[in-house]
Scaffold this motif. Structure first.
Motif, mmCIF file in Angstrom:
data_model
loop_
_atom_site.group_PDB
_atom_site.id
_atom_site.type_symbol
_atom_site.label_atom_id
_atom_site.label_comp_id
_atom_site.label_asym_id
_atom_site.label_seq_id
_atom_site.Cartn_x
_atom_site.Cartn_y
_atom_site.Cartn_z
ATOM 1 N N ASP A 1 0.839 -1.199 0.000
ATOM 2 C CA ASP A 1 0.000 0.000 0.000
ATOM 3 C C ASP A 1 0.875 1.252 0.000
ATOM 4 O OD1 ASP A 1 -2.101 1.760 0.162
ATOM 5 O OD2 ASP A 1 -2.518 1.400 2.288
ATOM 6 N N PRO B 1 -0.231 4.989 0.008
ATOM 7 C CA PRO B 1 -1.371 5.918 0.025
ATOM 8 C C PRO B 1 -1.178 7.092 -0.928
ATOM 9 C CG PRO B 1 -0.794 5.257 2.253
ATOM 10 C CD PRO B 1 0.296 4.727 1.368
ATOM 11 N N ASP B 2 -2.245 7.432 -1.630
ATOM 12 C CA ASP B 2 -2.313 8.587 -2.534
ATOM 13 C C ASP B 2 -1.466 8.431 -3.793
ATOM 14 O OD1 ASP B 2 -4.032 9.952 -0.747
ATOM 15 O OD2 ASP B 2 -2.294 10.636 0.417
ATOM 16 N N ASP C 1 -2.304 2.683 -4.366
ATOM 17 C CA ASP C 1 -3.138 3.319 -3.349
ATOM 18 C C ASP C 1 -4.225 2.340 -2.913
ATOM 19 O OD1 ASP C 1 -4.792 4.867 -1.801
ATOM 20 O OD2 ASP C 1 -5.069 6.468 -3.279
ATOM 21 N N GLN D 1 -6.766 2.463 -1.010
ATOM 22 C CA GLN D 1 -8.171 2.881 -0.999
ATOM 23 C C GLN D 1 -8.834 2.702 -2.367
ATOM 24 O OE1 GLN D 1 -8.368 6.890 0.594
ATOM 25 N NE2 GLN D 1 -8.695 6.087 2.662
ATOM 26 N N VAL D 2 -8.053 2.793 -3.409
ATOM 27 C CA VAL D 2 -8.597 2.661 -4.759
ATOM 28 C C VAL D 2 -8.388 1.248 -5.311
ATOM 29 C CG1 VAL D 2 -8.412 3.496 -7.148
ATOM 30 C CG2 VAL D 2 -8.215 5.110 -5.237
ATOM 31 N N ARG E 1 -7.533 -1.867 -3.617
ATOM 32 C CA ARG E 1 -7.898 -3.117 -2.946
ATOM 33 C C ARG E 1 -9.184 -3.723 -3.482
ATOM 34 N NH1 ARG E 1 -5.770 -0.548 1.804
ATOM 35 N NH2 ARG E 1 -3.970 -1.705 2.637
#
Length: 963
Positions: A765, A767-768, A941, A943-944, A946
């Motif tokens: 991961d 992030p962003d 990222d 959040q997008v 997974r």
């Protein structure tokens, strides 16, 4: 080799900020010192005029050429060089982002992409295919001031290249479609995502230019453009832009290599002479930019260390004060002898610092940068104060004789090394012709630098730097805004709302032809390839030597390799070999690093020691006339390393900070994950060459000294030499190496690797992250020159190794998911692997993975086509003509012979395989190799991404990388 810390930063910072001497952009660092210009009368094709002849002169370094002008305004420069059976073709258009309209940024770069999408008589994607199948290499580049397209091909392919280049110059618009436009718009967005948005500090240059230049200045926007501008662009806008700037009267065609000048000129006239001139083009006005006061701005980024960047607007490219400003930048921040190195890096305040003075056609900037050392605090205000104090120190110190000497030697050295390739010479001619209208400018350029005085340097310091306003940018990690140098007093312009623009009203380009352009020219017979003549020697202490004489330039390069490298590390102290090698660059018991750097700069020589893969190596580059002095410094660095505690502490800290920064970069994380999953984190192969933060932290200075004593030995050493020197002369200079004594050592050979787990996906991961890095991989065979590995690379070529490969055309050209996708076999003595992957839009992570799996499955089940086999045969076999041009290429060939104990004629054996391997055999290899289990590694990222990964219906393992 740069230190490991610097290596991690190279793609992100070093290449942007390090100061390099320029013979104008010494970017084009190539060529010549003096030349003789004359004019002559001869029978020329109708409409062709001879403008200038520059002839070779004895005992003078120059590039001979002839310059012609066609009736439509095209400038043609021909340079004959028969040393290798190849030609280099360069078409430079005097249009870059600086010619764009406000609110329509990125069109020049967009056209660099569109120019490869086919033209009226060249099918979509055929340009890449034709050049590659001809055995050539090609590319295009765009900057603020010009766009160029170039190919290097075997000499028998020249006419075909001229056909290709002329068709897209005169007949591109007929082939532009809305579909191609949208695909390339997506590709440009992916390029920005990969190289700007998804890269630490990637928005630096874009931001600093917005701070310095007014919104309407053409340097205020980035070359790649603002995505909002590209989103508003239309096919009509693009066609008008092309018609305005891509006429032959705004272009320089430069051809160099093993050419028949009369035949080449006849071809040029045939293919280019009938094209219509475009609108008249005037030079852009050079208006000076000054800042009345310091402008402060800051933003947060996904970085581990804050960065301070200070930039002063100065002059413009080729201004009379440019050389003195370059010398000033060198004194202030170029290398270990610079003031910023002393005051920031050596003192431990920063882990990296430097200065540069890059120039463009309309403007130059004097820039300083630094990344603070966490051990002494991360405040950028402190960094700014040290830089300001350094400027005051320079005012008091002044300029010394060595400062000027290093400049002059740097120019001489850069000039000579630039002569080593035809492409370098052609680039030099094209650069000066485009920027100045005078291809034969090098002698004057060199004189400009040689004439710089101490007083000149002090004068430009006071005129452009001292007390002047600068753009001061702070980039800090998320949540650490308190580290900025000063509160913002500047607001970036809103680029999302462009002004209302006047229509260009440019008539669209339209050409006709008096011959059938749809017929691709045929090729002449393949040129004869001459393998370098070599000699060998073995010293009693075990050093194997292989060398070849190369008299094209008065230079010598040496590569001394010690087998073992990072394989000699223990897992718990991974990075020891790399750190030991780095520390050997930090000074000797005789000279400090600064003194070594100063001596090497005065000689125009380079010595670097590093470790990667199976080797610790010492690289040396020198002018022949300075070889004795350079070898003396090499021997000193090899046999008298200082291994000082202060140096060790500093270099170790730099390495750790580089590793920490790597945790913010998607591609670095993907590389680490691939190693760990493929080879295991408890295996040395499973960790990066430079180790991890934990393993490097565990290394002591005593470990360094012990590693040096045990493994710095001639027992498993080899030396490759390429240069303008005879065997007897060279051996006489290697007495110290011949007398070197050391014990033999063992390289472990029994390794345990984890099982491949195709039922699992390993996810990291970030992030962003704006893009995901996806890799499908497994272990594969080790290297061989004519066996299983070599044949597998032939099989894979149409699948993922060429631009026109199935994977790249699918993901880049058809789907617009990525800037580039590939598959490849990689192998050495100990390890081998197969990998397929790309950096893709994060919203299309799943889609891209499915496409790669589909391509591999189809290839495995159905194999290659007959056309793909023909493409592979011609592309790889004909590319051999380009294999031995430069000293570095010759050195690589010789090193390959030694490392794998190959016969000199192994290339002929490979040629036999390429020509005779059957479609059935290649398909059998595809069926076998691509059926083997592989595993996915994804960095993106969470959040997008997974949710997309869950759709794959395999176990997703949150991978914890070795720290």
């Amino acid at each position: 080799m740069r230190q490991s810390f610097q290596k991690h930063f190279s793609a992100q910072i070093l290449d942007k900020f390090k100061s390099t001497f320029k013979v104008t952009a010494i970017a084009a660092s190539t060529a010549l010192l003096f030349a003789c210009s004359s004019q002559e009368t001869t029978t020329l094709p109708a409409g062709v005029s001879l403008v200038e002849t520059v002839i070779a002169q004895q005992d003078v370094i120059n590039i001979p050429f002839k310059k012609y002008k066609l009736a439509n305004g095209l400038t043609v420069i021909l340079h004959q060089d028969n040393s290798d059976p190849l030609v280099h073709v360069d078409v430079t258009y005097h249009v870059g982002s600086g010619r764009e309209q406000l609110g329509k940024s990125g069109f020049a770069h967009f056209f660099e992409h569109m120019m490869f999408q086919g033209s009226q008589n060249v099918a979509d994607e055929q340009h890449f295919k034709v050049v590659t199948q001809s055995g050539g290499d090609l590319n295009g580049t765009t900057n603020s001031d010009r766009t160029n397209y170039f190919e290097t091909v075997p000499k028998n392919q020249l006419e075909k290249m001229l056909w290709l280049e002329s068709d897209r110059m005169g007949f591109l618009l007929e082939a532009i479609t809305p579909e191609k436009f949208e695909i390339q718009r997506a590709t440009v967005k992916n390029e920005r995502g990969q190289n700007v948005d998804n890269r630490p500090y990637g928005r630096l240059n874009e931001t600093i230019n917005q701070m310095i230049f007014p919104r309407e200045h053409p340097y205020s926007w980035p070359v790649i453009g603002y995505m909002s501008d590209l989103d508003r662009g239309t096919v009509s806008d693009l066609k008008e832009f092309f018609s305005r700037w891509y006429g032959p009267n705004n272009a320089v065609l430069t051809i160099g290599g093993d050419i028949d000048e009369a035949q080449t000129l006849a071809w040029v006239n045939k293919y280019f002479g009938g094209l219509n001139a475009g609108p008249a083009v005037e030079n852009v006005a050079k208006t000076s930019v000054t800042l009345s006061e310091n402008r402060y701005y800051s933003f947060t980024d996904n970085v581990s260390l804050p960065l301070l960047y200070i930039s002063f607007p100065t002059v413009y490219g080729m201004h009379e004060d440019e050389p003195a400003l370059d010398v000033l930048a060198n004194i202030l921040g170029n290398g270990p002898t610079s003031l910023l190195y002393k005051n920031l890096v050596k003192s431990g305040i920063a882990v990296q610092a430097g200065a540069s003075h890059p120039c463009r056609e309309l403007a130059c900037q004097m820039s300083f940068f630094a990344l603070p050392n966490p051990q002494q605090g991360l405040s950028l205000a402190k960094i700014e104060q040290v830089i300001n104090d350094t400027l005051l120190e320079f005012e008091q110190r002044g300029v010394n004789a060595d400062d000027l000497l290093k400049t002059k030697v740097g120019i001489e050295t850069g000039t000579i090394y630039g002569l080593q390739s035809v492409s370098g010479k052609v680039s030099n001619l094209a650069h000066y012709q485009t920027m100045l209208g005078d291809a034969n400018y090098t002698a004057q350029q060199v004189d400009r630098y040689n004439n710089v005085s101490k007083a000149d340097v002090m004068r430009v310091f006071k005129k452009y730097i001292q007390g002047k306003g600068a753009a001061i940018l702070s980039i800090v990690p998320h949540g650490q805004e308190k580290l900025i140098a000063k509160t913002n007093n500047f607001t970036l312009p809103d680029v999302s709302k462009p002004p209302t623009l006047a229509q260009l009203d440019t008539a669209l380009m339209k050409n006709t032809s008096d011959f059938d352009r749809s017929v691709m020219p045929t090729s002449g017979p393949n040129p004869q390839i001459t393998v370098p003549t070599l000699w060998r020697e073995t010293f009693a202490n075990g050093i194997e030597i292989i060398a070849t004489k190369n008299s094209e330039t008065p230079t010598v390069s040496l590569l001394l390799s010690l087998d073992g490298g990072v394989l000699l590390d223990s897992v718990d102290k991974a990075g020891l070999a790399s750190l030991t090698a780095s520390l050997m660059n930090e000074g000797t018991t005789v000279r400090s690093k600064e003194e070594l750097s100063n001596e090497l700069a005065k000689l125009g020589s380079d010595i670097s020691i590093g470790a990667s893969g199976r080797n610790t190596y010492i690289k040396v580059n020198s002018l022949v006339k300075n070889l004795d002095a350079t070898l003396a410094l090499m021997n000193e660095m090899m046999f008298k390393p200082a291994f000082a505690q202060a140096d060790f502490d500093r270099v170790k800290n730099q390495l750790i900070e580089g590793l920490r920064q790597g945790n913010k970069d998607a591609r670095t994380l993907a590389s680490r994950a691939l190693k760990q999953v493929t080879y295991g984190k408890d295996n040395r192969f499973g960790l990066a060459d430079s180790g991890t933060i934990t393993t490097v932290s565990a290394i002591s200075l005593e470990d360094i000294k012990g590693f040096y004593q045990t493994y710095f030995s001639p027992a498993k050493a080899s030396l490759v030499v390429v240069g303008d020197i005879d065997k007897a002369d060279l051996l006489a200079k290697l007495t110290t190496l011949q007398a070197w004594q050391g014990k033999d050592y063992t390289i472990a050979g029994d390794y345990q690797f984890p099982a491949v787990t195709p039922n699992k996906l390993y996810f990291v991961d970030l992030p962003d992250a704006s893009q995901s890095v996806i890799k499908l991989s497994r272990r594969a065979m080790t290297y061989d020159a004519t066996g299983e590995y070599f044949k597998a690379t032939l099989m894979n070529y149409p699948l993922g190794s060429a631009f026109n490969s199935r994977i790249n055309l699918n993901l880049r050209e058809d789907k617009g998911y990525t800037y580039g996708a590939s598959s490849y076999f990689s192998a050495g003595k100990t390890l081998g692997s197969f990998s397929a992957g790309a950096s893709v839009k994060k919203e299309h992570t799943y889609d891209a993975m499915i496409e790669i799996e589909t391509e591999l499955k189809n290839y495995q089940q159905h194999g290659l086509t007959a056309d793909e086999v023909t493409f592979m045969r011609q592309a790889i076999s004909q590319n051999e003509a380009l294999s031995f041009e430069t000293p570095s290429q010759k050195s690589g060939f010789l090193r390959q012979l030694l490392q794998f104990n190959l016969p000199v004629n192994y290339g002929e054996q490979q040629g036999e395989i390429i020509n005779n391997i059957t479609l059935k055999q290649l398909n059998a290899i595809a069926a076998k190799e691509l059926a083997k289990p592989m595993q996915w590694i994804v960095v993106g990222d969470g959040q997008v991404v997974r949710a997309q990964l869950e759709a794959l219906n395999i176990e997703v393992v949150e991978l914890e990388l070795a720290k």
